[in-house]
Design an enzyme around this catalytic site. Sequence first.
Site, PDB file in Angstrom:
ATOM      1  N   ASP A 169      22.179 -14.336 -38.525  1.00  0.00           N
ATOM      2  CA  ASP A 169      21.062 -15.271 -38.657  1.00  0.00           C
ATOM      3  C   ASP A 169      20.454 -15.416 -40.046  1.00  0.00           C
ATOM      4  O   ASP A 169      20.363 -16.503 -40.582  1.00  0.00           O
ATOM      5  CB  ASP A 169      19.926 -14.879 -37.708  1.00  0.00           C
ATOM      6  CG  ASP A 169      20.383 -14.771 -36.269  1.00  0.00           C
ATOM      7  OD1 ASP A 169      21.569 -14.977 -36.009  1.00  0.00           O
ATOM      8  OD2 ASP A 169      19.541 -14.465 -35.420  1.00  0.00           O
ATOM      9  N   GLU A 412      20.405  -1.365 -32.629  1.00  0.00           N
ATOM     10  CA  GLU A 412      20.923  -2.688 -32.984  1.00  0.00           C
ATOM     11  C   GLU A 412      21.672  -2.612 -34.325  1.00  0.00           C
ATOM     12  O   GLU A 412      22.739  -3.162 -34.496  1.00  0.00           O
ATOM     13  CB  GLU A 412      19.754  -3.673 -33.069  1.00  0.00           C
ATOM     14  CG  GLU A 412      20.171  -5.122 -33.187  1.00  0.00           C
ATOM     15  CD  GLU A 412      18.960  -6.060 -33.256  1.00  0.00           C
ATOM     16  OE1 GLU A 412      17.819  -5.566 -33.268  1.00  0.00           O
ATOM     17  OE2 GLU A 412      19.170  -7.286 -33.305  1.00  0.00           O
TER      18      GLU A 412
HETATM   19  C1  GLC Z   1      20.436 -11.940 -33.151  1.00  0.00           C
HETATM   20  C2  GLC Z   1      21.762 -11.793 -33.892  1.00  0.00           C
HETATM   21  C3  GLC Z   1      22.836 -12.539 -33.132  1.00  0.00           C
HETATM   22  C4  GLC Z   1      22.887 -12.014 -31.709  1.00  0.00           C
HETATM   23  C5  GLC Z   1      21.518 -12.100 -31.038  1.00  0.00           C
HETATM   24  C6  GLC Z   1      21.479 -11.407 -29.685  1.00  0.00           C
HETATM   25  O1  GLC Z   1      19.995 -13.251 -33.128  1.00  0.00           O
HETATM   26  O2  GLC Z   1      21.671 -12.260 -35.195  1.00  0.00           O
HETATM   27  O3  GLC Z   1      24.085 -12.389 -33.745  1.00  0.00           O
HETATM   28  O4  GLC Z   1      23.828 -12.715 -30.975  1.00  0.00           O
HETATM   29  O5  GLC Z   1      20.559 -11.479 -31.843  1.00  0.00           O
HETATM   30  O6  GLC Z   1      21.865 -10.076 -29.811  1.00  0.00           O
END
Ligand code: GLC
Length: 444
Positions: A169, A412
């Site tokens: 992101d 994470e």
């Molecule tokens: C965040 C990450 C993305 C992922 C999401 C859910 O937005 O950047 O890659 O899919 O979280 O875990």
Amino acid sequence: MASDKNTLLEQCKLVLDNNAKDGYTVPSLNLYPHQWLWDSCFIAIGLRHYDIKRAQSELLSLTKGIWQNGMLPNMIFGNDITNWDHRIWHSNINPNAPRSLATSGITQPPMLAIAVKLVGEKLAAKERPDWYRSMYESLVSYHSWLYKERSVNNDGLIALIHPYETGLDNSPPWISLIRHQQRLPWWIKASSSRKIRWLIASAIKNKQHVSQSERTNIKDSLSYFYLIQRLRRQKYDIEKIKKRPKFLVIDVGFNSILANANQTLIEIADEIKQPLPDELKESIKKTKESFNKFWDEDNKKYYSINLKTGKFIKKSSISELMPLFSGAISPLKASLLVDRIKDPKQYKTNYPIPSVPLSSPWFNDRKYWQGPTWLNTNWLIIKGLEDYGFNKEAKELAKYSIELVAKNGSSEYFSPLDGAPAGAKNFSWTASLCIDLLEDKSLS
Ligand code: GLC
């Protein structure tokens, strides 16, 4: 800290059990309470080792969100319609969106064919063709949609319309574009005021679960929200979006995964003796032929491309290593990438591989996609290293990745400097990919 393989496996399975919903698994209970496209693929890759039925339903439930035009959305929302994420998208203003469930209006890295194949490999030989047949139509529609709507220059490379589509992101290449190119509306500019920032931060759920210093800052989050708002106003209609794009990039990471997924789709089609449509075969060929467009000969690096200017986005991030996973680059270029992985000034840290190299001015060991080590990008690079014959390096990276989870749990992400956990706790793809690495005989 888990002391042996079995204890660690049990701990990881517990994370996936606790995050289970009806037929799918959320990435994290508090922070990400929906189904995400590439998360579910990574989750199924771990689940297949001990609960093949659950791995299959994880992927099947993703296909329930497919749009009539073939788009697979990055998010399928749960039943809580009061949820903030759910309310901002309103994707059913596009006639192709499903009527019976709510989804976002954009996609994410196309990991599905890869996960389908890996799950298939764990099935008994006589069950495998049925599994592939049950997923085949969705896979063909999805890959065809990518080419039809997103190969903007008709060169087999796929353009993305929001940083969320890259899966990374707020990685420096995207954040730098957003900060420098947008004419922002007043309410984002106003977010610099301390009082407004405080009000917004209080409204953002993130704050309750994760330290704000480890996340995207408020102004950038609002800019991303603004991009969604524009896409929504354009009714997620690609013709309208292409005419006045705010964000239009060809991401080297996404296209690397696509190149791998294309090859996997060909293998699936061969196995069930279903010839791929000619048009799709032609597009797949073009992706491989065009892949060198990401290569900057002057800097000897892979970069993503800003389609609004036609230029490289010269900001380093882990996406530049993803061509290792593509299968579309020469052994010589693969070895140049491996040199960078081994360079202590770039990607060689105590707990590799950082999402941004140490040499970058953006590097921050705890901030979301701007430095931390993630299990999913490590997994992709491990597979790529194996594909290009760097087995020793692949094993070493798998060992480091497992050690991170054994020491610090299924966070994470982790600091690449001291391994400290950051972001959400009990994160599903960290747990599932740790299971996959632990169970992978070629890596032990
Ligand atoms: C965040 C990450 C993305 C992922 C999401 C859910 O937005 O950047 O890659 O899919 O979280 O875990």
